[in-house]
Write a protein that holds these residues in place. Structure first.
Motif, PDB file in Angstrom:
ATOM      1  N   MET A   1       0.804  -1.159  -0.144  1.00  0.00           N
ATOM      2  CA  MET A   1       0.068  -0.159   0.093  1.00  0.00           C
ATOM      3  C   MET A   1       0.894   1.151   0.272  1.00  0.00           C
ATOM      4  O   MET A   1       0.263   2.281   0.367  1.00  0.00           O
ATOM      5  CB  MET A   1      -0.758  -0.194   0.952  1.00  0.00           C
ATOM      6  CG  MET A   1      -2.006  -0.938   1.074  1.00  0.00           C
ATOM      7  SD  MET A   1      -3.318  -0.397  -0.113  1.00  0.00           S
ATOM      8  CE  MET A   1      -4.126  -2.045  -0.190  1.00  0.00           C
ATOM      9  N   LEU A   4      -0.752   4.143  -1.611  1.00  0.00           N
ATOM     10  CA  LEU A   4      -1.888   4.798  -1.135  1.00  0.00           C
ATOM     11  C   LEU A   4      -1.283   5.903  -0.092  1.00  0.00           C
ATOM     12  O   LEU A   4      -1.756   7.074   0.028  1.00  0.00           O
ATOM     13  CB  LEU A   4      -2.666   3.650  -0.100  1.00  0.00           C
ATOM     14  CG  LEU A   4      -3.572   2.840  -1.041  1.00  0.00           C
ATOM     15  CD1 LEU A   4      -3.985   1.869  -0.375  1.00  0.00           C
ATOM     16  CD2 LEU A   4      -4.670   3.908  -1.621  1.00  0.00           C
ATOM     17  N   GLN A   5      -0.083   5.382   0.529  1.00  0.00           N
ATOM     18  CA  GLN A   5       0.374   6.566   1.290  1.00  0.00           C
ATOM     19  C   GLN A   5       1.050   7.633   0.379  1.00  0.00           C
ATOM     20  O   GLN A   5       0.863   8.969   0.920  1.00  0.00           O
ATOM     21  CB  GLN A   5       1.778   6.063   2.114  1.00  0.00           C
ATOM     22  CG  GLN A   5       2.404   6.686   2.894  1.00  0.00           C
ATOM     23  CD  GLN A   5       1.621   7.486   4.120  1.00  0.00           C
ATOM     24  OE1 GLN A   5       0.642   6.557   4.795  1.00  0.00           O
ATOM     25  NE2 GLN A   5       1.624   8.749   4.419  1.00  0.00           N
ATOM     26  N   ARG A   8      -1.767   9.968  -0.294  1.00  0.00           N
ATOM     27  CA  ARG A   8      -1.901  10.799   0.929  1.00  0.00           C
ATOM     28  C   ARG A   8      -1.037  12.165   0.955  1.00  0.00           C
ATOM     29  O   ARG A   8      -1.376  13.236   1.516  1.00  0.00           O
ATOM     30  CB  ARG A   8      -1.759  10.065   2.651  1.00  0.00           C
ATOM     31  CG  ARG A   8      -2.843   9.025   2.490  1.00  0.00           C
ATOM     32  CD  ARG A   8      -2.598   8.662   4.015  1.00  0.00           C
ATOM     33  NE  ARG A   8      -3.382   7.297   4.067  1.00  0.00           N
ATOM     34  CZ  ARG A   8      -2.894   6.056   3.988  1.00  0.00           C
ATOM     35  NH1 ARG A   8      -1.621   5.959   3.895  1.00  0.00           N
ATOM     36  NH2 ARG A   8      -3.863   4.873   4.287  1.00  0.00           N
ATOM     37  N   MET A  72      -6.730  12.374   5.982  1.00  0.00           N
ATOM     38  CA  MET A  72      -5.716  11.538   5.196  1.00  0.00           C
ATOM     39  C   MET A  72      -4.537  12.072   4.568  1.00  0.00           C
ATOM     40  O   MET A  72      -3.683  11.634   4.544  1.00  0.00           O
ATOM     41  CB  MET A  72      -6.925  10.754   4.106  1.00  0.00           C
ATOM     42  CG  MET A  72      -7.649   9.498   4.827  1.00  0.00           C
ATOM     43  SD  MET A  72      -8.369   8.574   3.592  1.00  0.00           S
ATOM     44  CE  MET A  72      -7.059   7.689   2.742  1.00  0.00           C
ATOM     45  N   ALA A 157      -7.791  -2.615  -0.464  1.00  0.00           N
ATOM     46  CA  ALA A 157      -7.804  -1.669   0.392  1.00  0.00           C
ATOM     47  C   ALA A 157      -9.021  -1.422   1.313  1.00  0.00           C
ATOM     48  O   ALA A 157      -9.973  -1.967   1.274  1.00  0.00           O
ATOM     49  CB  ALA A 157      -7.872  -0.379  -0.589  1.00  0.00           C
ATOM     50  N   GLN A 160     -12.130   3.404   3.604  1.00  0.00           N
ATOM     51  CA  GLN A 160     -11.592   4.631   3.955  1.00  0.00           C
ATOM     52  C   GLN A 160     -10.884   5.034   2.469  1.00  0.00           C
ATOM     53  O   GLN A 160     -10.995   5.993   1.911  1.00  0.00           O
ATOM     54  CB  GLN A 160     -10.932   4.949   4.796  1.00  0.00           C
ATOM     55  CG  GLN A 160     -10.506   6.263   5.063  1.00  0.00           C
ATOM     56  CD  GLN A 160      -9.682   6.669   6.468  1.00  0.00           C
ATOM     57  OE1 GLN A 160      -8.781   5.723   6.858  1.00  0.00           O
ATOM     58  NE2 GLN A 160      -9.995   7.879   7.107  1.00  0.00           N
ATOM     59  N   GLN A 161     -10.000   3.994   2.135  1.00  0.00           N
ATOM     60  CA  GLN A 161      -8.960   4.041   0.946  1.00  0.00           C
ATOM     61  C   GLN A 161      -9.849   4.023  -0.255  1.00  0.00           C
ATOM     62  O   GLN A 161      -9.419   4.847  -1.227  1.00  0.00           O
ATOM     63  CB  GLN A 161      -7.767   3.228   1.096  1.00  0.00           C
ATOM     64  CG  GLN A 161      -6.885   3.200   2.275  1.00  0.00           C
ATOM     65  CD  GLN A 161      -5.863   1.980   2.468  1.00  0.00           C
ATOM     66  OE1 GLN A 161      -6.408   0.988   1.992  1.00  0.00           O
ATOM     67  NE2 GLN A 161      -5.028   2.366   3.352  1.00  0.00           N
ATOM     68  N   TYR A 164     -11.508   7.308  -0.673  1.00  0.00           N
ATOM     69  CA  TYR A 164     -10.432   8.381  -1.250  1.00  0.00           C
ATOM     70  C   TYR A 164     -10.332   8.294  -2.794  1.00  0.00           C
ATOM     71  O   TYR A 164     -10.294   9.289  -3.317  1.00  0.00           O
ATOM     72  CB  TYR A 164      -9.188   7.968  -0.557  1.00  0.00           C
ATOM     73  CG  TYR A 164      -8.358   9.254  -1.022  1.00  0.00           C
ATOM     74  CD1 TYR A 164      -8.203  10.401  -0.112  1.00  0.00           C
ATOM     75  CD2 TYR A 164      -7.300   9.213  -1.997  1.00  0.00           C
ATOM     76  CE1 TYR A 164      -7.409  11.444  -0.434  1.00  0.00           C
ATOM     77  CE2 TYR A 164      -6.493  10.256  -2.201  1.00  0.00           C
ATOM     78  CZ  TYR A 164      -6.576  11.367  -1.317  1.00  0.00           C
ATOM     79  OH  TYR A 164      -5.647  12.239  -1.826  1.00  0.00           O
ATOM     80  N   TRP A 165     -10.340   7.037  -3.070  1.00  0.00           N
ATOM     81  CA  TRP A 165     -10.111   7.007  -4.665  1.00  0.00           C
ATOM     82  C   TRP A 165     -11.415   7.494  -5.379  1.00  0.00           C
ATOM     83  O   TRP A 165     -11.107   8.088  -6.419  1.00  0.00           O
ATOM     84  CB  TRP A 165      -9.734   5.651  -5.185  1.00  0.00           C
ATOM     85  CG  TRP A 165      -9.518   5.497  -6.493  1.00  0.00           C
ATOM     86  CD1 TRP A 165     -10.695   4.714  -7.274  1.00  0.00           C
ATOM     87  CD2 TRP A 165      -8.610   5.946  -7.262  1.00  0.00           C
ATOM     88  NE1 TRP A 165     -10.236   4.862  -8.713  1.00  0.00           N
ATOM     89  CE2 TRP A 165      -9.048   5.590  -8.745  1.00  0.00           C
ATOM     90  CE3 TRP A 165      -7.503   6.789  -7.454  1.00  0.00           C
ATOM     91  CZ2 TRP A 165      -8.260   5.860 -10.009  1.00  0.00           C
ATOM     92  CZ3 TRP A 165      -6.710   7.493  -8.379  1.00  0.00           C
ATOM     93  CH2 TRP A 165      -6.872   6.893  -9.369  1.00  0.00           C
TER      94      TRP A 165
END
Length: 698
Positions: A1, A4-5, A8, A72, A157, A160-161, A164-165
């Protein structure tokens, strides 16, 4: 991931503003206390756009969702009040724009297909947002393989992730709709050859002029009289100049809570009592951070960098010695010598800055390469460092002194050995650091300072509240309030408020006072949410009364009578001065006319017709506009300006030699195209009925 970070870290590019703390539970509690009728849709309406009701729960839900996105992005868990205000404004504007433009897009047949979305995410026309999010840290360019890898990882994921997408997709979809609309409107605009030629002539044409000005102030007010009919006539003819917002005027008195002599004595006593324990402490940093009102300062100082009294003590004493108590500003302090070292007064260092999600891992790998002799620090800095300013110099940041860099970076450089590698983390990212040179070593000290601010005690708060409470209980009407202020010789303040106002000078988060003002009747003493007439803002107790109500629309004549009278008198003066100039202007000799008017002729050279001010006259668009229509040697009629009545004559007319019509057309086309959307959207918005009721809830 890791990606993903990375999103952010990068997603600040997608969020236009930051957000702050909302008191949702308090608001809902207040709603519930008012009874179930408050929960009816009409009572929960926070806005209305062309008849479409926006309900408070839906709006707040959108705000909360955006808040989670912000958390995030920024990595914070708490967000302050000011940024909540900005967030609510952002969400509101998004809702208004979406509501207004949705029908426009439909009528125009604009749409975003799934194939188009695919193309913007991973096709041949990747959206700039996606390019920014998926930048390869090694190449600095967009990496499509990172997008594909990320999309595959979405199956694993968190909710929440995934949310976000979806937010990212919504952002690029909305932006694409705007781009299409902008292009559509922009392509429909065209600059004609005549327009371009006119613009060239206007910018190229300039004049040298003579002018005479008779200031309005030259006519005494006592010689000009206006009656009620004159005022009404002027007011009716200029109503648009007297539009007003929905405002309230309040008057208030404050009861500030200030530390007393007794509070100061208690503070000094506490510091003196702590001195013995402080002298026995070994971990000074932990002790200071737990007990002091000011955190431990880990910096080392030379003697000339400290206050004279502290410097003399620190550089003549030994580790563990204590100085004080002493008073500085609004606090008492003890200073203890924590450490003494001979340290360089400056250092030179190189670094590699990394900001990706796996920056620490990369830093460890680069450190190993250098230490094993597999690569030079300079080459790795050029290839990997995100500090572009130093990367081109092999990471070299040059010489610097104490307190010029962020503390983690600075401590590694000043305390580290030359040639060795250190890893430090700061707000900018992860640094791989190599001290390269050390300056002259001098004696420096690190001090542990125990500080206690002099603050009002609980008893002091109670005493001041008792004063405010007595005033409030004895003065329950606006008339009582006014009389008491005079009798007790209190300092009264007056402030005009708008319904959406969030700040009042000198008051901490005064939103409750604003809402109370708009809920009150004229001459009421304002009441807060708890039913009390005493408002508390930090260390201030406040009592206020509503003294005036101005509803949105055209201000009544009686409210603007003073300004109307001044304007009406100015009109009368203009008529008198115009008549005076006409009588004197019997020839085209400006000097003779000026002599007859007992004034002088002024000269202004190179007056361009695109400017709005004239040397010697000030901002006078009417003067410039009139001159632009005159021929050489032509004299004007009297001109009613902002500051005076003028008579002008063009002495010479000049034009720049510029006739590139095609270039001018292209320039004008680019200008109007860039403004196309904002003008078009504003026109759509003006044609819509938007009712904003947020001030009733926040």
């Amino acid at each position: 991931m890791a990606t993903l970070q990375r999103i952010r870290n990068r997603a600040g590019l997608l969020v236009a503003i930051i957000i702050g703390l909302a008191l949702v539970a308090f608001i809902l509690g207040d709603m519930l206390r008012t009874g179930s009728s408050y929960l009816r849709p009409s009572q929960m309406e926070i806005g209305n756009i062309d008849g479409e009701s926006i309900q408070y729960p839906d709006f707040q839900s959108s705000v909360d969702e955006t808040a989670e996105i912000y958390k995030m992005n920024s990595g914070v868990t708490q967000i302050d009040n000011n940024t909540w205000i900005q967030l609510r404004e952002q969400v509101w504007q998004e809702i208004v724009q979406e509501s207004i433009m949705a029908d426009v897009y439909d009528e125009l047949g604009l749409a975003i297909t799934s194939d188009e979305l695919f193309d913007m995410v991973q096709g041949n026309n990747v959206h700039p947002y996606i390019q920014q999010l998926f930048t390869n840290p090694n190449t600095g360019g967009f990496d499509k393989s990172m997008v594909i890898q990320f999309l595959k990882s979405l199956d694993f994921a968190t909710a929440q992730q995934k949310a976000y997408w979806l937010y990212v997709e919504e952002q690029i979809t909305d932006d694409q709709f705007l781009t299409k609309y902008e292009n559509l409107v922009g392509k429909g605009l065209y600059v004609t050859t005549n327009e371009a030629e006119f613009n060239i002539d206007t910018k190229a044409k300039r004049a040298n002029i003579q002018f005479i000005g008779l200031n309005y102030s030259s006519v005494a007010d006592s010689t000009v009289s206006v009656n009620e009919s004159d005022l009404r006539e002027y007011y009716n003819a200029h109503e648009d100049e007297y539009k007003q917002d929905d405002t309230r005027t309040i008057e208030y008195v404050t009861f500030p809570v200030v530390a007393t002599e007794s509070d100061e004595a208690e503070t000094l006593e506490w510091v003196e009592e702590e001195k013995e324990e402080f002298s026995t402490i070994e971990d000074n940093e932990q002790y200071i951070n737990v007990n002091s009102d000011v955190d431990f300062d880990g910096s080392y100082y030379k003697q000339d960098e400290l206050p004279e009294n502290i410097g003399e003590f620190a550089f003549s004493g030994s580790v563990g010695d204590i100085y004080g108590p002493y008073k500085e500003g609004n606090a008492y302090s003890l200073v203890k010598i924590d450490d003494i070292q001979n340290l360089p007064d400056s250092v030179r260092a190189s670094h590699i800055l990394l900001t990706s999600a796996d920056a620490m891992t990369i830093a460890d790998s680069l450190k190993t390469l250098v230490e094993n002799g597999q690569a030079s620090f300079a080459s790795l800095a050029q290839e990997n460092s995100e500090d572009t300013g130093s990367a081109s110099n092999g990471g070299d940041v040059g010489w610097f002194r104490r307190n010029q860099m962020v503390q983690p970076f600075e401590e590694a450089c000043f305390n580290g050995e030359v040639g060795k590698l250190y890893i430090a983390t700061s707000q900018y990212g992860v640094h791989l650091i190599q001290p390269t040179q050390r300056g002259r070593e001098v004696k420096q000290v690190r001090l542990a300072t125990l500080t206690r601010n002099i603050e009002p005690s609980t008893q002091t708060f109670q005493n001041v509240y008792a004063q405010a409470s007595k005033f409030a209980s004895e003065n329950t009407t606006g008339e009582d309030f006014e009389n008491a202020v005079i009798e007790e010789n209190l300092s009264k303040r007056t402030v005009n408020l708008t319904e959406d106002q969030y700040a009042i000078t000198g008051l901490e988060q005064p939103r409750s006072l604003v809402r109370a003002a708009f809920d009150a009747d004229l001459n009421d003493v304002l009441v807060n949410n708890e039913g009390s007439t005493i408002f508390e803002f930090g260390d201030i107790f406040l009592i206020a009364t509503l003294t005036d109500i101005n509803e949105e629309g055209i201000a009544p004549l009686e409210n603007v009578k003073v300004s109307v009278e001044l304007a009406a008198k100015k009109e009368k003066k203009a008529e008198m001065l115009i008549s005076k100039i006409k009588q004197a202007a019997t020839s085209d000799d400006m000097d003779a006319i000026a002599s007859a008017l007992n004034t002088e002729v002024k000269v202004a050279n190179n007056v361009y017709f695109t400017q709005n001010s004239v040397t010697g006259a000030g901002v006078e668009p009417a003067l410039i506009g009139t001159v632009s229509e005159l021929n050489q040697d032509e004299i004007s009629e009297p001109i009613k300006g902002n500051n005076a009545v003028y008579l002008a004559k063009v002495i010479t007319l000049n034009e720049d030699d510029s006739s590139d019509v095609l270039s001018e057309k292209q320039s004008l086309n680019a200008t109007i195209s860039s403004r196309a959307y904002s003008y078009a959207y504003q026109a759509q918005k003006n044609a819509s009925e938007v009712e904003d009721k947020r001030s009733k809830f926040y």
